[in-house]
Design an enzyme around this catalytic site. Structure first.
Site, PDB file in Angstrom:
ATOM      1  N   SER A  65       0.831  -1.199   0.000  1.00  0.00           N
ATOM      2  CA  SER A  65       0.000   0.000   0.000  1.00  0.00           C
ATOM      3  C   SER A  65       0.861   1.243   0.000  1.00  0.00           C
ATOM      4  O   SER A  65       1.678   1.444   0.911  1.00  0.00           O
ATOM      5  CB  SER A  65      -0.913   0.008   1.231  1.00  0.00           C
ATOM      6  OG  SER A  65      -1.546   1.268   1.361  1.00  0.00           O
TER       7      SER A  65
ATOM      8  N   HIS B 103      -1.132  -1.284  -4.321  1.00  0.00           N
ATOM      9  CA  HIS B 103      -2.430  -1.004  -3.705  1.00  0.00           C
ATOM     10  C   HIS B 103      -2.547   0.502  -3.470  1.00  0.00           C
ATOM     11  O   HIS B 103      -1.723   1.096  -2.779  1.00  0.00           O
ATOM     12  CB  HIS B 103      -2.548  -1.759  -2.382  1.00  0.00           C
ATOM     13  CG  HIS B 103      -3.916  -1.739  -1.782  1.00  0.00           C
ATOM     14  ND1 HIS B 103      -4.932  -2.579  -2.201  1.00  0.00           N
ATOM     15  CD2 HIS B 103      -4.443  -0.987  -0.793  1.00  0.00           C
ATOM     16  CE1 HIS B 103      -6.014  -2.352  -1.486  1.00  0.00           C
ATOM     17  NE2 HIS B 103      -5.743  -1.380  -0.622  1.00  0.00           N
TER      18      HIS B 103
ATOM     19  N   ASP C 272      -4.885   3.428  -1.999  1.00  0.00           N
ATOM     20  CA  ASP C 272      -6.020   3.729  -1.129  1.00  0.00           C
ATOM     21  C   ASP C 272      -6.591   5.098  -1.456  1.00  0.00           C
ATOM     22  O   ASP C 272      -5.920   6.121  -1.305  1.00  0.00           O
ATOM     23  CB  ASP C 272      -5.585   3.699   0.337  1.00  0.00           C
ATOM     24  CG  ASP C 272      -5.248   2.297   0.804  1.00  0.00           C
ATOM     25  OD1 ASP C 272      -6.141   1.439   0.766  1.00  0.00           O
ATOM     26  OD2 ASP C 272      -4.092   2.059   1.205  1.00  0.00           O
TER      27      ASP C 272
ATOM     28  N   MET D 218      -9.422   7.716  -0.385  1.00  0.00           N
ATOM     29  CA  MET D 218     -10.330   8.056   0.718  1.00  0.00           C
ATOM     30  C   MET D 218     -10.868   9.472   0.513  1.00  0.00           C
ATOM     31  O   MET D 218     -10.126  10.362   0.090  1.00  0.00           O
ATOM     32  CB  MET D 218      -9.611   7.967   2.060  1.00  0.00           C
ATOM     33  CG  MET D 218      -8.901   6.650   2.307  1.00  0.00           C
ATOM     34  SD  MET D 218      -8.143   6.622   3.955  1.00  0.00           S
ATOM     35  CE  MET D 218      -6.993   5.250   3.765  1.00  0.00           C
TER      36      MET D 218
ATOM     37  N   HIS E 223      -8.327   0.700  -4.041  1.00  0.00           N
ATOM     38  CA  HIS E 223      -9.297   0.414  -2.980  1.00  0.00           C
ATOM     39  C   HIS E 223     -10.025   1.714  -2.695  1.00  0.00           C
ATOM     40  O   HIS E 223      -9.460   2.643  -2.100  1.00  0.00           O
ATOM     41  CB  HIS E 223      -8.563  -0.106  -1.744  1.00  0.00           C
ATOM     42  CG  HIS E 223      -9.449  -0.342  -0.572  1.00  0.00           C
ATOM     43  ND1 HIS E 223      -8.957  -0.522   0.708  1.00  0.00           N
ATOM     44  CD2 HIS E 223     -10.801  -0.430  -0.455  1.00  0.00           C
ATOM     45  CE1 HIS E 223      -9.961  -0.715   1.550  1.00  0.00           C
ATOM     46  NE2 HIS E 223     -11.086  -0.644   0.863  1.00  0.00           N
TER      47      HIS E 223
ATOM     48  N   MET F   5     -12.331   3.806  -0.750  1.00  0.00           N
ATOM     49  CA  MET F   5     -13.044   4.023   0.509  1.00  0.00           C
ATOM     50  C   MET F   5     -13.762   5.359   0.388  1.00  0.00           C
ATOM     51  O   MET F   5     -13.408   6.359   1.014  1.00  0.00           O
ATOM     52  CB  MET F   5     -12.052   3.994   1.670  1.00  0.00           C
ATOM     53  CG  MET F   5     -11.509   2.608   1.948  1.00  0.00           C
ATOM     54  SD  MET F   5     -10.085   2.590   3.067  1.00  0.00           S
ATOM     55  CE  MET F   5      -8.752   2.778   1.859  1.00  0.00           C
TER      56      MET F   5
ATOM     57  N   MET G 115     -11.691  -6.571   5.116  1.00  0.00           N
ATOM     58  CA  MET G 115     -10.894  -5.624   5.889  1.00  0.00           C
ATOM     59  C   MET G 115     -10.551  -6.228   7.245  1.00  0.00           C
ATOM     60  O   MET G 115     -11.432  -6.716   7.957  1.00  0.00           O
ATOM     61  CB  MET G 115     -11.647  -4.309   6.080  1.00  0.00           C
ATOM     62  CG  MET G 115     -11.795  -3.474   4.811  1.00  0.00           C
ATOM     63  SD  MET G 115     -10.203  -2.965   4.101  1.00  0.00           S
ATOM     64  CE  MET G 115      -9.511  -1.979   5.442  1.00  0.00           C
TER      65      MET G 115
ATOM     66  N   GLY H  81      -9.646   3.434   6.850  1.00  0.00           N
ATOM     67  CA  GLY H  81      -9.464   4.859   7.042  1.00  0.00           C
ATOM     68  C   GLY H  81      -8.046   5.280   7.367  1.00  0.00           C
ATOM     69  O   GLY H  81      -7.627   6.368   6.974  1.00  0.00           O
ATOM     70  N   PHE H  82      -7.296   4.437   8.061  1.00  0.00           N
ATOM     71  CA  PHE H  82      -5.945   4.811   8.454  1.00  0.00           C
ATOM     72  C   PHE H  82      -5.012   3.614   8.393  1.00  0.00           C
ATOM     73  O   PHE H  82      -5.418   2.493   8.704  1.00  0.00           O
ATOM     74  CB  PHE H  82      -5.925   5.389   9.881  1.00  0.00           C
ATOM     75  CG  PHE H  82      -6.646   6.700  10.008  1.00  0.00           C
ATOM     76  CD1 PHE H  82      -5.988   7.892   9.754  1.00  0.00           C
ATOM     77  CD2 PHE H  82      -7.985   6.739  10.346  1.00  0.00           C
ATOM     78  CE1 PHE H  82      -6.655   9.110   9.850  1.00  0.00           C
ATOM     79  CE2 PHE H  82      -8.661   7.946  10.447  1.00  0.00           C
ATOM     80  CZ  PHE H  82      -7.992   9.135  10.195  1.00  0.00           C
ATOM     81  N   GLY H  83      -3.770   3.863   8.017  1.00  0.00           N
ATOM     82  CA  GLY H  83      -2.758   2.816   8.025  1.00  0.00           C
ATOM     83  C   GLY H  83      -2.168   2.652   9.412  1.00  0.00           C
ATOM     84  O   GLY H  83      -2.423   3.441  10.323  1.00  0.00           O
ATOM     85  N   GLY H  84      -1.376   1.600   9.580  1.00  0.00           N
ATOM     86  CA  GLY H  84      -0.667   1.397  10.830  1.00  0.00           C
ATOM     87  C   GLY H  84      -1.487   0.820  11.964  1.00  0.00           C
ATOM     88  O   GLY H  84      -1.037   0.811  13.109  1.00  0.00           O
TER      89      GLY H  84
ATOM     90  N   ASP I 246      -6.628  -6.672   4.163  1.00  0.00           N
ATOM     91  CA  ASP I 246      -6.006  -5.359   4.213  1.00  0.00           C
ATOM     92  C   ASP I 246      -6.130  -4.812   5.628  1.00  0.00           C
ATOM     93  O   ASP I 246      -7.240  -4.638   6.141  1.00  0.00           O
ATOM     94  CB  ASP I 246      -6.709  -4.427   3.223  1.00  0.00           C
ATOM     95  CG  ASP I 246      -6.114  -3.029   3.183  1.00  0.00           C
ATOM     96  OD1 ASP I 246      -5.127  -2.773   3.890  1.00  0.00           O
ATOM     97  OD2 ASP I 246      -6.650  -2.190   2.433  1.00  0.00           O
ATOM     98  N   GLY I 247      -4.967  -4.569   6.262  1.00  0.00           N
ATOM     99  CA  GLY I 247      -4.959  -3.967   7.581  1.00  0.00           C
ATOM    100  C   GLY I 247      -4.147  -4.760   8.572  1.00  0.00           C
ATOM    101  O   GLY I 247      -4.490  -5.902   8.882  1.00  0.00           O
TER     102      GLY I 247
ATOM    103  N   SER J 110       2.997  -0.432   6.127  1.00  0.00           N
ATOM    104  CA  SER J 110       4.184  -0.141   6.937  1.00  0.00           C
ATOM    105  C   SER J 110       5.136  -1.327   7.015  1.00  0.00           C
ATOM    106  O   SER J 110       6.347  -1.150   7.149  1.00  0.00           O
ATOM    107  CB  SER J 110       3.763   0.294   8.345  1.00  0.00           C
ATOM    108  OG  SER J 110       2.921  -0.671   8.953  1.00  0.00           O
TER     109      SER J 110
END
Length: 221
Positions: free
Chosen positions: A8, A31, A33, A35, A64, A66, A135, A140-143, A173-174, A196
């Site tokens: 990502s 990938h 993202d 948003m 992806h 979102m 998911m 909404g957020f990485g990490g 994903d996630g 990450s």
């Protein structure tokens, strides 16, 4: 089962995206993202930036989305020539129609489910999809940390896909990392989004290969 790694770029350096793409040459796809700060509380990229990424990337793009109003916007991403476009079931009014439209415009059709969204209501439309994204964090957020509570859903999705005979990839994903990818692969996922865990490594290309090897071993391939 062949396992694929889609890094990502949400975890990449946005000032140097073309150079960041070159650092993941061993990946199966990129990938992306998207948003909109409506469907999820974050704002990232839109059509113009994705169009430029598509123009310079040597790897296929896996978008992806979102975003709200997926029925309107998702086909425009397919028109950019992306390899795969994934919309959220929760944001689509007519998911079957939308999946067919994405395919008609030349992209593979993916559908994503939030962690709390059941897979069962959508099993009858598996033949309309090329990929089902489960998911493993709230979008909404990485990490974020991997949610083990999604593993039973991945197993049910894998059983349904295998039982249907449809050729549908199961993407997760996630929170995907060296410490979680094996659990997801054992549950039946075969496409893994890692942010990450790839871009936080000293050598992202090597990190991709290591993740793929872990997934393949766990999947029994």
């Amino acid at each position: 089962m062949t396992c694929c790694i889609h890094p990502s770029i949400l975890s990449a350096d946005f000032v140097n995206l073309e150079a960041e793409l070159a650092r993941i040459s061993t990946a199966d796809a990129v990938h992306v993202d998207v948003m909109d700060n409506h469907f999820v509380p974050n704002l990232t990229l839109g059509l113009p930036v994705v169009e430029r990424i598509q123009a310079v990337s040597r790897l296929p793009l896996d978008a992806h989305l979102m975003i709200a109003d997926a029925d309107r916007w998702a086909p425009l991403y397919a028109d950019l020539g992306l390899a795969s476009v994934t919309f959220h079931a929760e944001a689509a009014t007519a998911p079957v129609k939308l999946a067919r439209e994405l395919r008609a415009r030349g992209s593979k059709a993916g559908m994503a489910l939030r962690p709390a969204t059941a897979v069962e209501p959508y099993l009858d439309m598996l033949a309309e999809l090329d990929m089902l994204l489960v998911m493993t964090v709230e979008p909404g957020f990485g990490g974020q940390s991997f949610l083990d509570l999604t593993l039973p859903k991945i197993r049910r999705a894998r059983a349904a896909v295998d039982g249907s005979g449809a050729k549908v990839a199961i993407q997760v994903d996630g929170g995907i990392s060296a410490s979680t990818i094996e659990r997801a692969a054992e549950a039946g996922a075969d496409v893994f989004v890692a942010g990450s865990a790839v871009y936080g490594a000293e050598d992202p290309a090597e990190a991709v290969e290591q993740l793929r090897a872990l997934a393949q071993a766990a999947a029994g391939s």
